[in-house]
Design a protein around this motif. Structure first.
Motif, mmCIF file in Angstrom:
data_model
loop_
_atom_site.group_PDB
_atom_site.id
_atom_site.type_symbol
_atom_site.label_atom_id
_atom_site.label_comp_id
_atom_site.label_asym_id
_atom_site.label_seq_id
_atom_site.Cartn_x
_atom_site.Cartn_y
_atom_site.Cartn_z
ATOM 1 N N VAL A 3 0.580 -0.992 0.259
ATOM 2 C CA VAL A 3 -0.006 0.108 -0.096
ATOM 3 C C VAL A 3 0.480 0.918 -0.384
ATOM 4 O O VAL A 3 0.227 2.032 -0.719
ATOM 5 N N LEU A 39 -5.706 -1.207 -3.693
ATOM 6 C CA LEU A 39 -6.669 0.037 -2.874
ATOM 7 C C LEU A 39 -7.362 0.362 -4.192
ATOM 8 O O LEU A 39 -8.171 1.373 -4.023
ATOM 9 N N LEU A 83 1.380 4.281 -2.537
ATOM 10 C CA LEU A 83 1.147 5.361 -2.123
ATOM 11 C C LEU A 83 2.058 6.488 -2.384
ATOM 12 O O LEU A 83 2.695 7.712 -2.626
ATOM 13 N N LEU A 111 -7.584 1.240 2.127
ATOM 14 C CA LEU A 111 -6.875 2.319 2.524
ATOM 15 C C LEU A 111 -7.061 2.804 3.459
ATOM 16 O O LEU A 111 -5.911 3.313 4.340
ATOM 17 N N LEU A 151 -5.729 7.821 -7.017
ATOM 18 C CA LEU A 151 -7.132 7.381 -5.904
ATOM 19 C C LEU A 151 -7.547 9.227 -5.250
ATOM 20 O O LEU A 151 -9.120 8.957 -5.038
ATOM 21 N N ARG A 180 -1.097 8.784 -6.777
ATOM 22 C CA ARG A 180 -2.348 9.664 -5.171
ATOM 23 C C ARG A 180 -3.264 10.050 -6.274
ATOM 24 O O ARG A 180 -4.275 10.794 -5.930
#
Length: 111
Positions: free
Chosen positions: A11, A60, A15, A79, A24, A21
């Motif tokens: 994870v 994610l 990220l 997340l 997301l 990012r």
């Protein structure tokens, strides 16, 4: 079988990249097709596909097929659990402060 630490590491590796990012963040608004995601970035569609693969591998994002399109969604709970577990281990007093700061306004709205 991956250990919980290895699972969490995937994870944080996912990220680590600003493009991932941003993907997301874009998915916060709801499900998006791969092409819609790709159109938001100045990089190639195959590069976006690789980023989506990393996010999916880390759990994610989820995907579903709709005819010839692949639709992606944010896996919010995954997340939140991974980042929350890390934060509560590293700075548990901040978690307590955050919860106490949110509660008064939430209680105030119901009164």
């Amino acid at each position: 079988m991956e250990s919980p630490a290895d699972d969490e590491a995937s994870v944080f590796r996912a990220l680590a990249d600003p493009t991932r990012r941003q993907i997301l963040e874009d998915l916060r608004g709801g499900e998006l097709a791969a092409g819609e995601i790709a159109s938001r970035f100045p990089i190639s569609a195959p590069s976006i596909s690789r980023h989506l693969g990393v996010l999916k591998g880390a759990g994610l994002v989820t995907e579903r097929r709709d005819a010839n399109r692949i639709l992606y969604s944010l896996a919010e709970e995954r997340l939140a659990m991974c980042v929350g577990r890390f934060l509560s281990a590293v700075c548990p007093e901040q978690i307590v402060l955050r919860h106490t700061k949110w509660r008064p306004s939430a209680e105030g709205e119901t009164s």
